[in-house]
Design a protein around this motif. Structure first.
Motif, mmCIF file in Angstrom:
data_model
loop_
_atom_site.group_PDB
_atom_site.id
_atom_site.type_symbol
_atom_site.label_atom_id
_atom_site.label_comp_id
_atom_site.label_asym_id
_atom_site.label_seq_id
_atom_site.Cartn_x
_atom_site.Cartn_y
_atom_site.Cartn_z
ATOM 1 N N LEU A 97 0.824 -1.208 0.000
ATOM 2 C CA LEU A 97 0.000 0.000 0.000
ATOM 3 C C LEU A 97 0.861 1.262 0.000
ATOM 4 O O LEU A 97 0.548 2.234 -0.712
ATOM 5 N N GLU A 98 1.922 1.278 0.793
ATOM 6 C CA GLU A 98 2.799 2.450 0.807
ATOM 7 C C GLU A 98 3.381 2.708 -0.578
ATOM 8 O O GLU A 98 3.460 3.861 -1.027
ATOM 9 N N THR A 99 3.760 1.650 -1.273
ATOM 10 C CA THR A 99 4.308 1.810 -2.620
ATOM 11 C C THR A 99 3.258 2.326 -3.587
ATOM 12 O O THR A 99 3.521 3.244 -4.381
ATOM 13 N N LEU A 100 2.053 1.768 -3.522
ATOM 14 C CA LEU A 100 0.987 2.196 -4.424
ATOM 15 C C LEU A 100 0.594 3.649 -4.180
ATOM 16 O O LEU A 100 0.350 4.413 -5.128
ATOM 17 N N LEU A 101 0.546 4.048 -2.918
ATOM 18 C CA LEU A 101 0.223 5.444 -2.608
ATOM 19 C C LEU A 101 1.322 6.377 -3.097
ATOM 20 O O LEU A 101 1.039 7.464 -3.621
ATOM 21 N N GLN A 102 2.565 5.967 -2.922
ATOM 22 C CA GLN A 102 3.689 6.786 -3.391
ATOM 23 C C GLN A 102 3.613 6.994 -4.899
ATOM 24 O O GLN A 102 3.910 8.082 -5.406
ATOM 25 N N LEU A 103 3.186 5.949 -5.625
ATOM 26 C CA LEU A 103 3.062 6.034 -7.071
ATOM 27 C C LEU A 103 1.724 6.612 -7.514
ATOM 28 O O LEU A 103 1.491 6.802 -8.712
ATOM 29 N N ASN A 104 0.840 6.880 -6.544
ATOM 30 C CA ASN A 104 -0.508 7.393 -6.805
ATOM 31 C C ASN A 104 -1.283 6.469 -7.745
ATOM 32 O O ASN A 104 -1.935 6.907 -8.702
ATOM 33 N N VAL A 105 -1.215 5.179 -7.454
ATOM 34 C CA VAL A 105 -1.976 4.186 -8.203
ATOM 35 C C VAL A 105 -3.302 3.939 -7.484
ATOM 36 O O VAL A 105 -3.303 3.586 -6.302
ATOM 37 N N PRO A 106 -4.441 4.122 -8.136
ATOM 38 C CA PRO A 106 -5.717 3.797 -7.497
ATOM 39 C C PRO A 106 -5.717 2.358 -6.994
ATOM 40 O O PRO A 106 -5.273 1.441 -7.701
ATOM 41 N N THR A 107 -6.216 2.165 -5.772
ATOM 42 C CA THR A 107 -6.041 0.880 -5.089
ATOM 43 C C THR A 107 -7.353 0.366 -4.529
ATOM 44 O O THR A 107 -8.118 1.111 -3.907
ATOM 45 N N ILE A 108 -7.591 -0.920 -4.745
ATOM 46 C CA ILE A 108 -8.697 -1.654 -4.149
ATOM 47 C C ILE A 108 -8.058 -2.728 -3.278
ATOM 48 O O ILE A 108 -7.290 -3.549 -3.776
ATOM 49 N N CYS A 109 -8.349 -2.720 -1.983
ATOM 50 C CA CYS A 109 -7.630 -3.607 -1.057
ATOM 51 C C CYS A 109 -8.598 -4.516 -0.316
ATOM 52 O O CYS A 109 -9.615 -4.056 0.227
ATOM 53 N N GLU A 110 -8.274 -5.789 -0.300
ATOM 54 C CA GLU A 110 -9.031 -6.747 0.510
ATOM 55 C C GLU A 110 -8.874 -6.378 1.981
ATOM 56 O O GLU A 110 -7.813 -5.922 2.427
ATOM 57 N N LYS A 111 -9.961 -6.554 2.752
ATOM 58 C CA LYS A 111 -9.855 -6.323 4.189
ATOM 59 C C LYS A 111 -8.976 -7.412 4.798
ATOM 60 O O LYS A 111 -8.787 -8.476 4.189
ATOM 61 N N SER A 112 -8.439 -7.218 5.959
ATOM 62 C CA SER A 112 -8.307 -5.977 6.686
ATOM 63 C C SER A 112 -7.215 -5.131 6.042
ATOM 64 O O SER A 112 -6.240 -5.664 5.524
ATOM 65 N N LEU A 113 -7.384 -3.815 6.069
ATOM 66 C CA LEU A 113 -6.434 -2.949 5.384
ATOM 67 C C LEU A 113 -5.016 -3.212 5.863
ATOM 68 O O LEU A 113 -4.107 -3.425 5.056
ATOM 69 N N VAL A 114 -4.809 -3.183 7.181
ATOM 70 C CA VAL A 114 -3.515 -3.507 7.792
ATOM 71 C C VAL A 114 -3.783 -4.220 9.107
ATOM 72 O O VAL A 114 -4.927 -4.536 9.429
ATOM 73 N N CYS A 115 -2.741 -4.463 9.900
ATOM 74 C CA CYS A 115 -2.849 -5.327 11.072
ATOM 75 C C CYS A 115 -3.158 -4.613 12.386
ATOM 76 O O CYS A 115 -3.428 -5.281 13.388
ATOM 77 N N GLY A 116 -3.097 -3.292 12.417
ATOM 78 C CA GLY A 116 -3.353 -2.603 13.676
ATOM 79 C C GLY A 116 -3.119 -1.123 13.564
ATOM 80 O O GLY A 116 -2.757 -0.593 12.505
ATOM 81 N N SER A 117 -3.316 -0.409 14.694
ATOM 82 C CA SER A 117 -3.252 1.052 14.683
ATOM 83 C C SER A 117 -1.855 1.587 14.396
ATOM 84 O O SER A 117 -1.709 2.663 13.810
ATOM 85 N N ALA A 118 -0.812 0.859 14.804
ATOM 86 C CA ALA A 118 0.544 1.319 14.501
ATOM 87 C C ALA A 118 0.767 1.337 12.993
ATOM 88 O O ALA A 118 1.350 2.289 12.450
ATOM 89 N N GLU A 119 0.287 0.315 12.303
ATOM 90 C CA GLU A 119 0.421 0.292 10.851
ATOM 91 C C GLU A 119 -0.487 1.322 10.191
ATOM 92 O O GLU A 119 -0.117 1.926 9.182
ATOM 93 N N ILE A 120 -1.670 1.523 10.761
ATOM 94 C CA ILE A 120 -2.558 2.577 10.242
ATOM 95 C C ILE A 120 -1.874 3.933 10.341
ATOM 96 O O ILE A 120 -1.920 4.748 9.410
ATOM 97 N N ALA A 121 -1.237 4.205 11.475
ATOM 98 C CA ALA A 121 -0.549 5.489 11.662
ATOM 99 C C ALA A 121 0.575 5.648 10.649
ATOM 100 O O ALA A 121 0.796 6.753 10.118
ATOM 101 N N GLN A 122 1.291 4.558 10.372
ATOM 102 C CA GLN A 122 2.356 4.622 9.378
ATOM 103 C C GLN A 122 1.794 4.858 7.982
ATOM 104 O O GLN A 122 2.319 5.680 7.213
ATOM 105 N N LEU A 123 0.704 4.170 7.664
ATOM 106 C CA LEU A 123 0.090 4.336 6.345
ATOM 107 C C LEU A 123 -0.501 5.727 6.180
ATOM 108 O O LEU A 123 -0.473 6.310 5.086
ATOM 109 N N GLU A 124 -1.022 6.286 7.265
ATOM 110 C CA GLU A 124 -1.655 7.596 7.208
ATOM 111 C C GLU A 124 -0.666 8.686 6.786
ATOM 112 O O GLU A 124 -1.063 9.702 6.202
ATOM 113 N N LYS A 125 0.621 8.475 7.063
ATOM 114 C CA LYS A 125 1.640 9.440 6.652
ATOM 115 C C LYS A 125 1.736 9.534 5.129
ATOM 116 O O LYS A 125 2.119 10.562 4.578
#
Length: 376
Positions: free
Chosen positions: A92-120
């Motif tokens: 996901l971090e790579t796809l966001l960096q490349l601005n590629v539209p993304t469809i992701c199977e749940k769960s998005l990530v494994c927990g709030s620490a990863e959510i916080a990292q992805l939110e950056k």
């Protein structure tokens, strides 16, 4: 007016995947998407076999997903992420960096620490990110939401959701062979894997139906299987705003339940019950004693639409069709995004829904340890 078929690439989702073929089938069921490329599996034989089975040309089949992105970026409209959840963050971090539209199977990530990292890396004004919470794609679940919003059940007072399964006691047979749990599901993360696997669906359905997020939870975690280091049964009590209460139960050790997803919701004027194994019927009870079974042939506001009736009532819809309904909504939202138009679809959920769900289950994890109610 014709609808443009958009092109997808898959990362993960090979023949050895639990959900790959479901996504492949659902995305293309209504001719909204076409899968044109993929890095389907780390195992070369599975990767090649999947591509051959799905008719993906060898020159568009990759053993490395990063290589695929570098070669296919201009040939695709979006990427579907179907790798195991612990691998999502890196992709996901790579796809966001490349601005590629993304469809992701749940769960998005494994927990709030990863959510916080992805939110950056995530900018809601710039990026397109949809998470596939597919159970709200069922026509009668959408009908239920409409009934609630139109006040047919009165003021909602309580909601109870459950999703019992038996896979840790009796592994399901697929094509005549037992399908034991995948290796990544035999480890718990910041929240138990059962919450990432089943719980996020229950959270999504409660949020979808109530338009409310829980405020507090009290949870009991248990282990009843041979996998003694894993939580495999979760019971949760919930407090919502507006004095709404609720509960969730999910299990991997409930013998006799293949997938017992059930919704019960109660208001001041009536109640509703929906059971996934009988998906085309919605049971309604009213405080004057009336009972009603509503199906796609009934007086529906949403479920009667052509898009939910690929075959006439009496021929039940199912899991893949519900997924296809969601993919149609994702197509509409993605088309708006690609045309630089405002993206708004009441059925498409993404980062914020995933973040709220993980916050709920981290609070439940705390509660299971403290024995107390925990705030989100």
């Amino acid at each position: 007016m014709s609808t443009q078929c958009l092109k997808l690439a898959f990362i993960g989702g090979g023949a050895n995947s639990a959900v790959g073929y479901v996504h492949f089938s659902a995305a293309q069921l209504d001719n909204r998407f076409k899968v044109v490329a993929g890095a389907f599996s780390r195992h070369e034989d599975c990767n090649v076999a999947t591509a051959q089975q799905w008719g993906i040309a060898a020159e568009h089949t990759y053993s490395d997903w990063r290589e695929m992105l570098s070669h296919e970026r201009e040939n695709i409209d979006a990427v579907v992420v179907l790798t195991p959840t612990p691998h999502h963050l890196e992709v996901l971090e790579t796809l966001l960096q490349l601005n590629v539209p993304t469809i992701c199977e749940k769960s998005l990530v494994c927990g709030s620490a990863e959510i916080a990292q992805l939110e950056k890396a995530y900018d809601p004004e710039k990026h397109f990110l949809a998470v596939t919470f597919n159970y709200s794609g069922y026509a009668m679940v959408r009908e239920l939401r409409n009934l609630i919003k139109s006040n047919k059940l009165g003021r909602i007072q309580k909601i109870h959701l459950e999703m019992p399964q038996e896979g840790f006691k009796r592994p399901p047979e697929i094509a005549g062979k037992a399908a034991p749990p995948q290796s990544w599901r035999l480890k718990d993360y910041a929240v138990p894997t059962i919450c990432l696997d089943l719980g996020v669906h229950l959270h999504h359905l409660s949020s979808y139906l109530l338009d409310l997020e829980p405020l507090q939870t009290s949870a009991l975690f248990a282990t009843h299987s041979e996998y003694t280091e894993l939580v495999d049964d979760v019971q949760m009590l919930l407090k919502y705003p507006q004095n709404v209460t609720g509960s969730m139960w999910m299990s991997k050790t409930a013998i006799g339940h293949r997938n017992g997803l059930r919704i019960r919701i109660y208001g001041t004027e009536g109640s509703a019950h929906w059971y996934q194994l009988n998906p085309d019927e919605l049971e309604l009870n009213y405080n004057d004693g009336r009972k009603e079974i509503l199906d796609r042939a009934g007086q529906c506001q949403y479920a009667h639409q052509f898009r939910y009736n690929r075959m006439k009532p009496g021929h039940p819809t199912g899991f893949v069709e519900a997924f296809a309904n969601l993919y149609t909504d994702i197509h509409d939202a993605l088309s708006s995004y690609l045309n630089a138009q405002p993206v708004s679809n009441e059925y498409v959920f993404g980062f914020s829904q995933a973040k709220d769900g993980l916050a709920l289950f981290e609070a439940a994890t705390r509660s299971s340890k403290t024995g107390q109610w925990e705030h989100l």
